[in-house]
Design an enzyme around this catalytic site. Sequence first.
Site, PDB file in Angstrom:
ATOM      1  N   LYS A   1       0.814  -1.227   0.000  1.00  0.00           N
ATOM      2  CA  LYS A   1       0.000   0.000   0.000  1.00  0.00           C
ATOM      3  C   LYS A   1       0.840   1.266   0.000  1.00  0.00           C
ATOM      4  O   LYS A   1       2.024   1.253   0.325  1.00  0.00           O
ATOM      5  CB  LYS A   1      -0.981  -0.041   1.169  1.00  0.00           C
ATOM      6  CG  LYS A   1      -2.138  -0.998   0.816  1.00  0.00           C
ATOM      7  CD  LYS A   1      -3.418  -0.721   1.530  1.00  0.00           C
ATOM      8  CE  LYS A   1      -4.498  -1.585   0.874  1.00  0.00           C
ATOM      9  NZ  LYS A   1      -5.634  -1.822   1.741  1.00  0.00           N
TER      10      LYS A   1
ATOM     11  N   ARG B   1      -4.541  -9.976   4.030  1.00  0.00           N
ATOM     12  CA  ARG B   1      -4.834  -9.925   2.595  1.00  0.00           C
ATOM     13  C   ARG B   1      -3.577  -9.425   1.882  1.00  0.00           C
ATOM     14  O   ARG B   1      -3.188  -8.264   2.076  1.00  0.00           O
ATOM     15  CB  ARG B   1      -6.028  -8.999   2.347  1.00  0.00           C
ATOM     16  CG  ARG B   1      -6.456  -8.917   0.881  1.00  0.00           C
ATOM     17  CD  ARG B   1      -7.640  -7.970   0.717  1.00  0.00           C
ATOM     18  NE  ARG B   1      -8.047  -7.882  -0.659  1.00  0.00           N
ATOM     19  CZ  ARG B   1      -7.467  -7.094  -1.556  1.00  0.00           C
ATOM     20  NH1 ARG B   1      -6.463  -6.310  -1.198  1.00  0.00           N
ATOM     21  NH2 ARG B   1      -7.897  -7.087  -2.799  1.00  0.00           N
TER      22      ARG B   1
END
Length: 278
Positions: A224, A258
Amino acid sequence: MSNALQCAGKTLGLSRPCVMGILNVTPDSFSDGGHFFSVDAAAEQARNIIAAGAAIIDIGGESTRPGAQAVPAAEERKRVVPVIKRICKEFPETVISIDTSKPEVMTDAIDAGVRLVNDINALRSPGALDVIASSNVAVCLMHMQGEPRTMQKNPQYQNVVDEVWHFLQQRIMVCLAAGISRDRIVIDPGFGFGKTLQHNLLLIKNLKKFKELGVPLLVGLSRKSMIGAILNKPVNERLTGSISLATLALWMGADILRVHDVEPTIEALKIINAVHSA
Ligand code: 8Y7
């Protein structure tokens, strides 16, 4: 806390944390550029994800990266349903998850065999709650401020940890009231979804607090932009950052990670497990 998740007749044990591998079937997925768009290629990627040790595969047909445009339900269906059918047939023992917020796509994906619905909109789209309530699949309720197209413009909170916590508590209550049992619910603070770097860091630092909600905790930190912001690295050079965050999240009680990079995450998980059981 219950340490198992009921996923449409299959029990996903969570006495130890597990990994959810990401399988994007979008032409614009920012992390793998849509390399796995055909059904054959998607099945091949699914094999790799499972061989690397993931317990769940999360299939997504709509990019939710900041600034992404919405995809019509018909297009999203066309991308994901054939892939779901194929992967569910080949791997009946794996929990296959659909990453969608659209009730039409949820319905088709459930018919095609998914056991988990991963909804970044936490079942707030009209009709979504009913679809899940009238099924027996598990659901991941994620926090997001705003919507993907605009959420990173100016995210604001008085107290990000409190606000995300109360939002998730309220969404759990809405699900329970609709008849979705607690053992089918997972929560996720939604890293990067309407959050500045500081917001994300505060959420990680206080991740333990989300365990109070009494349901399994999923986190998505893999590759991210917060990692990019700290390390000044492009998306394909964020593995070390991703594993560092995964390790912290596991140590603070995350149940499901995830991730894009399943094998190295499984290694981190094994190390944490060894320390935990000492
Ligand atoms: C998350 C997610 C994405 C996340 C859950 C990306 C679909 C962006 N991030 N779902 N989806 N949690 N539950 O970087 O953090 O993969 S898309």
